[in-house]
Design an enzyme around this catalytic site. Structure first.
Site, PDB file in Angstrom:
ATOM      1  N   ARG A 111       0.831  -1.217   0.000  1.00 32.67           N
ATOM      2  CA  ARG A 111       0.000   0.000   0.000  1.00 32.67           C
ATOM      3  C   ARG A 111       0.865   1.266   0.000  1.00 32.67           C
ATOM      4  NH1 ARG A 111      -5.170  -0.878   2.000  1.00 32.67           N
ATOM      5  NH2 ARG A 111      -5.931  -2.894   1.289  1.00 32.67           N
TER       6      ARG A 111
ATOM      7  N   LYS B 258      -3.265  -7.322   2.155  1.00 35.28           N
ATOM      8  CA  LYS B 258      -2.533  -6.054   2.063  1.00 35.28           C
ATOM      9  C   LYS B 258      -1.185  -6.135   2.788  1.00 35.28           C
ATOM     10  CE  LYS B 258      -5.991  -4.174   4.576  1.00 35.28           C
ATOM     11  NZ  LYS B 258      -6.808  -3.257   5.386  1.00 35.28           N
TER      12      LYS B 258
ATOM     13  N   LYS C 251       1.918  -3.350   4.343  1.00 32.91           N
ATOM     14  CA  LYS C 251       2.177  -1.928   4.580  1.00 32.91           C
ATOM     15  C   LYS C 251       3.625  -1.689   4.985  1.00 32.91           C
ATOM     16  CE  LYS C 251      -2.577  -1.018   5.677  1.00 32.91           C
ATOM     17  NZ  LYS C 251      -3.571  -0.579   6.683  1.00 32.91           N
TER      18      LYS C 251
ATOM     19  N   CYS D 205     -18.001   4.104   5.643  1.00 36.13           N
ATOM     20  CA  CYS D 205     -17.314   2.825   5.824  1.00 36.13           C
ATOM     21  C   CYS D 205     -18.304   1.691   6.041  1.00 36.13           C
ATOM     22  CB  CYS D 205     -16.353   2.900   7.011  1.00 36.13           C
ATOM     23  SG  CYS D 205     -15.547   1.310   7.280  1.00 36.13           S
TER      24      CYS D 205
ATOM     25  N   CYS E 187      -8.039   1.366  11.979  1.00 31.82           N
ATOM     26  CA  CYS E 187      -7.537   2.268  10.935  1.00 31.82           C
ATOM     27  C   CYS E 187      -6.866   3.524  11.483  1.00 31.82           C
ATOM     28  CB  CYS E 187      -8.663   2.636   9.978  1.00 31.82           C
ATOM     29  SG  CYS E 187      -9.295   1.204   9.091  1.00 31.82           S
TER      30      CYS E 187
HETATM   31 FE1  SRM Z   1      -8.245   0.886   7.089  1.00 33.28          FE
HETATM   32  C1  SRM Z   1     -10.480  -1.365   5.937  1.00 33.28           C
HETATM   33  C2  SRM Z   1     -10.164   3.403   6.047  1.00 33.28           C
HETATM   34  C3  SRM Z   1      -5.647   2.987   7.545  1.00 33.28           C
HETATM   35  C4  SRM Z   1      -6.703  -1.475   8.996  1.00 33.28           C
HETATM   36  N1  SRM Z   1     -10.003   0.983   6.089  1.00 33.28           N
HETATM   37  C5  SRM Z   1     -10.747  -0.068   5.655  1.00 33.28           C
HETATM   38  C6  SRM Z   1     -11.899   0.424   4.766  1.00 33.28           C
HETATM   39  C7  SRM Z   1     -11.421   0.410   3.346  1.00 33.28           C
HETATM   40  C8  SRM Z   1     -13.226  -0.315   4.956  1.00 33.28           C
HETATM   41  C9  SRM Z   1     -13.535  -1.499   4.078  1.00 33.28           C
HETATM   42  O1  SRM Z   1     -12.716  -2.405   3.937  1.00 33.28           O
HETATM   43  O2  SRM Z   1     -14.654  -1.515   3.532  1.00 33.28           O
HETATM   44  C10 SRM Z   1     -12.047   1.866   5.309  1.00 33.28           C
HETATM   45  C11 SRM Z   1     -12.653   2.889   4.362  1.00 33.28           C
HETATM   46  C12 SRM Z   1     -13.434   3.915   5.138  1.00 33.28           C
HETATM   47  C13 SRM Z   1     -13.862   5.078   4.350  1.00 33.28           C
HETATM   48  O3  SRM Z   1     -15.085   5.281   4.194  1.00 33.28           O
HETATM   49  O4  SRM Z   1     -13.019   5.838   3.869  1.00 33.28           O
HETATM   50  C14 SRM Z   1     -10.655   2.137   5.821  1.00 33.28           C
HETATM   51  N2  SRM Z   1      -7.942   2.803   6.730  1.00 33.28           N
HETATM   52  C15 SRM Z   1      -8.886   3.710   6.403  1.00 33.28           C
HETATM   53  C16 SRM Z   1      -8.364   5.125   6.499  1.00 33.28           C
HETATM   54  C17 SRM Z   1      -8.967   6.080   5.483  1.00 33.28           C
HETATM   55  C18 SRM Z   1      -8.585   5.614   7.936  1.00 33.28           C
HETATM   56  C19 SRM Z   1      -8.432   7.082   8.182  1.00 33.28           C
HETATM   57  O5  SRM Z   1      -9.314   7.591   8.855  1.00 33.28           O
HETATM   58  O6  SRM Z   1      -7.479   7.689   7.747  1.00 33.28           O
HETATM   59  C20 SRM Z   1      -6.858   4.852   6.326  1.00 33.28           C
HETATM   60  C21 SRM Z   1      -6.437   4.838   4.892  1.00 33.28           C
HETATM   61  C22 SRM Z   1      -4.997   4.501   4.763  1.00 33.28           C
HETATM   62  C23 SRM Z   1      -4.429   4.708   3.399  1.00 33.28           C
HETATM   63  O7  SRM Z   1      -4.350   5.862   2.966  1.00 33.28           O
HETATM   64  O8  SRM Z   1      -3.998   3.732   2.792  1.00 33.28           O
HETATM   65  C24 SRM Z   1      -6.773   3.441   6.904  1.00 33.28           C
HETATM   66  N3  SRM Z   1      -6.457   0.752   8.029  1.00 33.28           N
HETATM   67  C25 SRM Z   1      -5.576   1.777   8.199  1.00 33.28           C
HETATM   68  C26 SRM Z   1      -4.593   1.427   9.184  1.00 33.28           C
HETATM   69  C27 SRM Z   1      -3.490   2.340   9.704  1.00 33.28           C
HETATM   70  C28 SRM Z   1      -2.207   2.190   8.956  1.00 33.28           C
HETATM   71  O9  SRM Z   1      -2.135   1.510   7.930  1.00 33.28           O
HETATM   72  O10 SRM Z   1      -1.237   2.770   9.419  1.00 33.28           O
HETATM   73  C29 SRM Z   1      -4.911   0.153   9.619  1.00 33.28           C
HETATM   74  C30 SRM Z   1      -4.194  -0.623  10.741  1.00 33.28           C
HETATM   75  C31 SRM Z   1      -2.885  -1.165  10.336  1.00 33.28           C
HETATM   76  C32 SRM Z   1      -3.056  -2.517   9.724  1.00 33.28           C
HETATM   77  O11 SRM Z   1      -3.331  -2.605   8.541  1.00 33.28           O
HETATM   78  O12 SRM Z   1      -2.957  -3.504  10.476  1.00 33.28           O
HETATM   79  C33 SRM Z   1      -6.072  -0.271   8.869  1.00 33.28           C
HETATM   80  N4  SRM Z   1      -8.516  -1.095   7.365  1.00 33.28           N
HETATM   81  C34 SRM Z   1      -7.814  -1.866   8.257  1.00 33.28           C
HETATM   82  C35 SRM Z   1      -8.398  -3.179   8.289  1.00 33.28           C
HETATM   83  C36 SRM Z   1      -7.918  -4.373   9.158  1.00 33.28           C
HETATM   84  C37 SRM Z   1      -6.893  -5.159   8.448  1.00 33.28           C
HETATM   85  C38 SRM Z   1      -6.524  -6.415   9.203  1.00 33.28           C
HETATM   86  O13 SRM Z   1      -5.396  -6.838   9.106  1.00 33.28           O
HETATM   87  O14 SRM Z   1      -7.357  -7.004   9.869  1.00 33.28           O
HETATM   88  C39 SRM Z   1      -9.505  -3.154   7.410  1.00 33.28           C
HETATM   89  C40 SRM Z   1     -10.469  -4.309   7.092  1.00 33.28           C
HETATM   90  C41 SRM Z   1      -9.923  -5.260   6.096  1.00 33.28           C
HETATM   91  O15 SRM Z   1      -8.904  -5.025   5.465  1.00 33.28           O
HETATM   92  O16 SRM Z   1     -10.562  -6.305   5.954  1.00 33.28           O
HETATM   93  C42 SRM Z   1      -9.557  -1.829   6.862  1.00 33.28           C
HETATM   94 FE1  SF4 Z   2     -14.092   1.561   8.988  1.00 32.64          FE
HETATM   95 FE2  SF4 Z   2     -11.494   1.305   9.548  1.00 32.64          FE
HETATM   96 FE3  SF4 Z   2     -13.005   2.806  11.061  1.00 32.64          FE
HETATM   97 FE4  SF4 Z   2     -13.346   0.173  11.101  1.00 32.64          FE
HETATM   98  S1  SF4 Z   2     -11.570   1.258  11.806  1.00 32.64           S
HETATM   99  S2  SF4 Z   2     -14.927   1.748  11.058  1.00 32.64           S
HETATM  100  S3  SF4 Z   2     -12.856  -0.320   8.945  1.00 32.64           S
HETATM  101  S4  SF4 Z   2     -12.573   3.185   8.879  1.00 32.64           S
END
Ligand code: SRM
Ligand code: SF4
Length: 561
Positions: free
Chosen positions: A146, A210, A212, A433, A476
């Site tokens: 990513r 994914k 990171k 989300c 996230c």
């Molecule tokens: Fe995230 C899924 C938003 C950083 C762990 N994340 C999602 C989704 C795409 C929901 C979905 O799968 O349907 C969210 C979209 C929400 C929306 O409406 O925009 C979402 N994640 C975000 C963002 C926008 C949060 C924010 O408020 O800034 C961040 C976007 C990052 C980017 O620019 O690439 C974001 N997500 C993170 C992080 C933090 C990081 O990477 O430093 C994490 C935790 C670190 C990690 O990955 O372990 C994170 N997101 C997840 C997960 C759990 C993954 C797992 O291993 O279990 C999901 C769910 C999934 O992937 O199934 C998820």
């Molecule tokens: Fe959605 Fe990520 Fe927030 Fe969970 S932590 S509600 S996946 S944006």
């Protein structure tokens, strides 16, 4: 296609394998005007192109009652390694946000932008517009590497420049090679059968999940390096970057009541010189490609591969692929994981202004002010992994002009935010989300105001506090590293976690479950009262709750290093 577990591959593995390198039926689906959505499989493939199909959850019930399909819309995520964006690129994103999205730009916790609310009919225009600005959305989501995050402190250059160059190189190295992206979004010439595409590094099924990466420059841990699957910690010796300590297996995501899923801090496994960075990253990525669990997506991140196979095995496999032993890690020390706020001047005399943007949501007067600044600014913009924006490289003569623009829009760049606001993070959650169980971004301002009132009553109004809120346990906003975290459990209810440290090197622990916002304030009040009375000099709240036994202590990443 096989999995190391002997269990059948997850449905997503078959989807990827049969997608002709991520094409699926996306192109045709975009043309289909009968629905605002794409077919289910195509919506999954779309993630690799940097977009998520969502629906406005505020409207779900009403539309169901009227027998209408959900209000489908798309989130578009930009790939922007290290978070650097030029003024004309900012203007292009601003225009796309106003014309095709919901009129906001959202800075994410991985240093990039998201647009929300894009309709299917505008999706291609939006993604093409981002590419016209020499940015991309490719692989911003999906089972690939990513957006690569990087320390953000431009006035520390030239070291910052080196870490940024490392982030860019990592990003470029792990881009998918498929031409599908160009074909679908940029009207590239379609490949005719037999498809000649290939993915020399990823293979046709890409990664199990994914992955990171991030590059940190101590003493700042503003990217939360221990939350990355693969983190590089710059080791500075004699004023230059001698190389990077390598941390593997970090991750935040877990599910409520499923102990087999958990947040994990990355382990430091060794040191690599700068010229071996890409080779080492490739070895880590290919181990995960070959050994990651492709049968269960909840168990498919690198952290589980590492725990299943063992750290010793992992290190051995890494060394086997590199053809040499890993050098031992060198000492480093992190002080904090927040951003500086306000004005800072570099050695050349240029100014850099870091603006605290609550939850990273740029809208209304903020959007207008930053647009006006982008029209006049000659430096660049840097997004931070703490959802903030730095206006970087402002010539001394131009500082007053920037201040005047901000003031005209009601933004006082000189006034520091209340500490609870300054270091707070929240994820997006509702209404976009699809996984949100509770509010996050929308509840944050009210929650912080209530907490601030409590702190002031206790004489703690200036207390620095790292507070993070998420609408579900996926993590996230990296909540499990915060001193206080609220993790959504069900509508209006949160699990309360306490005990992270100020440098992002320790996981917090659950303190109470299923609390309302009001319960959270009531649960925190006696602990904060105790803190006001009993804290040691300079003792952070996260350290205090461990010392006083409110939550049990566990090791931190530095002790594991
Ligand atoms: Fe995230 C899924 C938003 C950083 C762990 N994340 C999602 C989704 C795409 C929901 C979905 O799968 O349907 C969210 C979209 C929400 C929306 O409406 O925009 C979402 N994640 C975000 C963002 C926008 C949060 C924010 O408020 O800034 C961040 C976007 C990052 C980017 O620019 O690439 C974001 N997500 C993170 C992080 C933090 C990081 O990477 O430093 C994490 C935790 C670190 C990690 O990955 O372990 C994170 N997101 C997840 C997960 C759990 C993954 C797992 O291993 O279990 C999901 C769910 C999934 O992937 O199934 C998820
Ligand atoms: Fe959605 Fe990520 Fe927030 Fe969970 S932590 S509600 S996946 S944006």
């Amino acid at each position: 296609m096989s999995t190391e577990t002997g269990r059948p591959p997850a449905a997503e593995e078959r989807l990827k394998a049969g997608s002709r390198f991520l094409r699926g039926g996306i192109a045709a689906g975009l043309e289909d005007r009968a629905s605002g959505a794409l077919a289910e499989g195509d919506a999954k493939l779309l993630k690799f192109h940097g977009s998520y199909q969502q629906d406005d959850r505020d409207l779900r019930l009403e539309r169901m009652e009227h027998k209408l399909e959900p209000a489908y819309q798309f989130m578009v995520r930009v790939r922007m390694p290290g978070g650097v964006c030029l003024p004309w690129q900012w203007l292009a994103l601003d225009r796309l946000a106003r014309e095709h999205a919901n009129g906001t730009l959202r800075v994410t916790t991985r240093q990039t932008f998201q647009l929300h609310g894009v309709l299917k009919r505008d999706l291609k225009r939006t993604i093409a517009g981002i590419n016209a600005a020499l940015l991309s959305t490719v692989a911003a989501c999906g089972d690939v590497n990513r957006n690569v995050v990087c320390h953000n402190n431009p006035y520390l250059s030239p070291l910052h420049r080196e870490t940024y160059a490392a982030a860019q190189a990592l990003s470029a190295r792990f881009l998918p090679r498929t031409r599908a992206y160009h074909e679908i979004w940029l009207d590239g010439e379609p490949l005719t059968a037999p498809i000649k595409d290939e993915e020399p590094l990823y293979g046709a099924t890409y990664l199990p999940r994914k992955l990171k990466m991030g590059v940190a420059l101590p003493p700042w841990n503003d990217i939360d390096v221990f939350a990355q699957d693969l983190g590089f910690i710059a080791v500075v010796e004699n004023g230059r970057i001698a190389g990077y300590d390598v941390a593997v297996g970090g991750g935040m995501g877990m599910s409520h009541n499923e102990p087999a899923t958990y947040a994990r801090l990355a382990d430091v496994v060794g040191f690599c010189p700068p010229e071996q960075l890409l080779e080492l990253a490739e070895a880590v990525v290919t181990i995960q490609r070959d050994y990651g669990d492709r049968s269960d997506r909840k168990h498919a991140r690198l952290k589980y591969t590492l725990d299943d196979c063992g750290l010793a095995w992992f290190r051995g496999e890494l060394e086997r692929r590199l053809g040499r032993a890993l050098a031992p890690a060198r000492p480093f020390a992190f002080e904090h994981n927040r951003d500086p706020e306000g004005w800072a001047q570099d050695r050349e005399g240029n100014w850099h202004l870091t603006l605290n943007v609550l939850s990273g949501r740029i809208r209304g007067p903020w959007l207008d002010a930053l647009r006006e600044i982008a029209l006049a600014h000659e430096g660049d913009f840097r997004l931070t992994a703490n959802q903030n924006v730095t206006i970087a490289g402002i010539a001394p003569a131009r500082r007053a002009g920037i201040e005047a623009i901000l003031a005209r829009h009601g933004i006082d760049a000189g006034r520091p935010s209340a500490p609870v606001r300054r270091d707070a993070l929240s994820c997006v959650a509702l209404p976009t989300c699809g996984l949100a169980m509770a509010e996050s971004e929308r509840m944050l301002p009210g929650f912080l105001a209530r907490l601030q009132a409590l702190l002031e009553r206790l004489g703690l109004g200036a207390l620095p506090l790292a507070i993070r809120v998420t609408g579900c346990p996926n993590g996230c906003a990296r909540p499990y590293l915060a001193e206080i975290a609220l993790v959504g459990k069900s509508p209006g209810r949160y699990d309360l976690f306490l005990g992270g440290d100020a440098a992002g090197t320790r996981l917090n622990r659950i303190y109470r479950t299923s609390l309302t916002e009001r319960d959270v304030i009531e649960a925190l009040a006696p602990i904060l009262e105790d803190y006001a009375r009993e804290r040691l000099r300079e003792e952070r709240f996260g350290d205090f709750v461990l010392r006083r036994g409110y939550v049990a202590r566990q090791g931190n990443a530095l002790e594991r290093a």
